[in-house]
Design an enzyme around this catalytic site. Structure first.
Site, mmCIF file in Angstrom:
data_model
loop_
_atom_site.group_PDB
_atom_site.id
_atom_site.type_symbol
_atom_site.label_atom_id
_atom_site.label_comp_id
_atom_site.label_asym_id
_atom_site.label_seq_id
_atom_site.Cartn_x
_atom_site.Cartn_y
_atom_site.Cartn_z
ATOM 1 N N PRO A 250 -76.379 15.577 -43.655
ATOM 2 C CA PRO A 250 -76.539 16.544 -44.274
ATOM 3 C C PRO A 250 -74.856 16.934 -44.918
ATOM 4 O O PRO A 250 -74.453 17.519 -46.096
ATOM 5 C CB PRO A 250 -77.082 17.572 -43.868
ATOM 6 C CG PRO A 250 -76.699 17.407 -42.595
ATOM 7 C CD PRO A 250 -76.759 15.839 -42.101
ATOM 8 N N THR A 251 -73.856 16.218 -44.315
ATOM 9 C CA THR A 251 -72.753 16.401 -44.440
ATOM 10 C C THR A 251 -72.300 16.056 -45.802
ATOM 11 O O THR A 251 -72.383 15.255 -46.251
ATOM 12 C CB THR A 251 -71.984 16.519 -43.712
ATOM 13 O OG1 THR A 251 -71.754 15.081 -43.357
ATOM 14 C CG2 THR A 251 -71.676 16.841 -41.908
ATOM 15 N N CYS A 252 -70.830 16.676 -46.580
ATOM 16 C CA CYS A 252 -70.373 16.353 -47.547
ATOM 17 C C CYS A 252 -68.955 15.034 -47.075
ATOM 18 O O CYS A 252 -67.827 15.266 -47.212
ATOM 19 C CB CYS A 252 -69.486 17.203 -48.300
ATOM 20 S SG CYS A 252 -68.973 17.593 -50.071
ATOM 21 N N ASP A 253 -70.030 14.019 -46.981
ATOM 22 C CA ASP A 253 -69.150 12.877 -46.329
ATOM 23 C C ASP A 253 -69.507 11.851 -46.500
ATOM 24 O O ASP A 253 -70.466 11.793 -45.789
ATOM 25 C CB ASP A 253 -68.942 13.020 -44.315
ATOM 26 C CG ASP A 253 -67.335 12.425 -43.639
ATOM 27 O OD1 ASP A 253 -67.865 11.309 -44.081
ATOM 28 O OD2 ASP A 253 -66.495 13.331 -43.785
ATOM 29 N N ASN B 174 -68.312 20.361 -40.908
ATOM 30 C CA ASN B 174 -69.136 21.049 -42.591
ATOM 31 C C ASN B 174 -70.192 22.565 -42.130
ATOM 32 O O ASN B 174 -71.245 22.440 -43.490
ATOM 33 C CB ASN B 174 -70.124 20.060 -43.500
ATOM 34 C CG ASN B 174 -69.417 20.107 -44.659
ATOM 35 O OD1 ASN B 174 -69.597 18.946 -45.860
ATOM 36 N ND2 ASN B 174 -69.076 20.818 -45.598
#
Length: 385
Positions: free
Chosen positions: A330-333, A371
């Site tokens: 789910p993270t922006c990575d 995040n």
């Protein structure tokens, strides 16, 4: 670490499908089947030819510790002051083996104050620190050695363990100072090859001969595998038998007492991680509400768990033909991705639940809040399927 103990209308759910139908959880849920945990513990207690100690680092949840104590586990491998204190509180009568071989002087002082009597070292400098601060009386020091990795997912020897020659010197010095001399090793995590233990045990006997010292105990480490690949269940009995035969052959009349310290091999299969699909991007990539910064941290290191189930929000199993998918967390990575591609039913949809069976080890403890994600609930079920 983002883990919360679940509180709801039920204490124990029938299975993950029932939990999904009733709660429709938006965040990841780790479910524990205590009966399966007890059964696995009994498998070790009845099959392993020595003392079974649970490696707390793999999953230190209090429900696990209490269940293992009720199942008959009488020892724990503790690797930090936190774990020493945790076991002191939850299992005050249990043995505690402080087998992290490198410690600060303050950590040594804490352990001495807590009454730790079993230590491990793999270097002269760390042995000297123990000599300076640890009383001799009824105190065991195990010299830890390493060999080239064989049949494991990754190599513990890249960080810990001395050569057999140095280990013999350490063992000789431990005995000369009046401490109880012992040996220990770790064949590497998720080790499925019984020959790995055979090689280590033969080397342990040779170390004793080089040192001219009879080891009181031999700790054959963790590394015992869990069931990660569908249809291929590890043969623990074969490993136990190999350890017993190798010890008798290598040591003969000088046989040491045996100890093991399974973590993953005990706790992993008693759990399932329930995740939810956030999006199916243009019918290609699947985005979950958990990933490598959460409960799936170790998958890039040791490979995917392929014991998966996909359920609808109504708890009905998806039955479409398997299709390889890229799965992101789910993270922006962009690093937040499971390795390779994972087979999922062709009819998966946003809102479905993906259940990773056997996910109980190195998942709750490595979960982060990076995040702003990572909230995970811990619940009990009667069966993880």
């Amino acid at each position: 670490m983002g883990l919360t103990e679940g509180r709801g209308p039920k204490t124990v759910w029938k299975n993950p499908a029932e939990l999904i139908r009733v709660l429709a959880p938006e965040n990841p849920v780790m479910v524990l089947d205590r009966s399966r945990l007890r059964a696995t513990a009994q498998r070790f207690l009845q099959g392993f030819p020595g003392l079974v100690t649970y490696a707390v680092k793999s999953n230190p949840h209090p429900a696990i510790i209490r269940t293992l104590v009720s199942a008959g586990v009488q020892g724990f491998d503790v690797a930090s002051p936190f774990e020493i204190d945790l076991i002191s509180r939850l299992a005050p009568k249990a043995a505690r083996h402080y087998h992290n071989p490198v410690r600060s002087r303050s950590e040594i002082a804490h352990a001495v104050e807590a009454g730790i009597k079993s230590w491990s070292v793999d270097s002269r400098s760390e042995l000297q620190k123990i000599f300076e601060r640890v009383p001799v009386e009824n105190c065991e020091i195990s010299a830890r050695f390493k060999l080239p990795v064989l049949g494991a997912a990754y190599d513990f020897g890249s960080k810990f363990g001395a050569s057999p020659e140095l280990t013999a010197e350490l063992l000789r010095e431990i005995a000369g100072r009046g401490y109880i001399p012992s040996l220990n090793f770790h064949p590497g995590t998720q080790c499925v090859d019984p020959h790995a233990w055979e090689s280590y045990i033969a080397t342990a006997a040779e170390i004793c001969r080089m040192a001219g010292v009879k080891a009181r105990r031999l700790n054959v480490g963790g590394g015992f595998p869990s069931h990660r690949i569908g249809g291929i269940e590890p043969d623990l009995t074969k490993i136990f038998d190999a350890i017993e035969t190798a010890t008798a052959t290598a040591f003969g009349a000088d046989r040491p007492e045996l100890v093991c310290e399974p973590g993953r091999g005990i706790c992993a299969d008693a759990h399932a991680l329930v995740t939810r699909i956030k999006a199916v991007r243009d019918d290609t990539h699947v985005f979950l509400n958990d990933g490598v910064y959460g409960g799936l941290t170790e998958l890039p290191q040791i490979g995917n768990l392929d014991r998966l189930q996909v359920l609808t929000p109504e708890g009905v199993r998806r039955g479409g033909a398997p299709v390889p998918r890229v799965i992101f967390g789910p993270t922006c990575d962009s690093l937040d991705r499971l390795p390779g591609e994972v087979n999922l039913p062709a009819d998966v949809q946003e809102g479905d639940y993906v259940i990773f069976h056997g996910a109980g080890a190195y998942s709750t403890v490595t979960n982060t809040r990076f995040n702003g994600f990572g909230q995970m609930t811990y619940l009990s079920v009667q069966s993880v399927f």
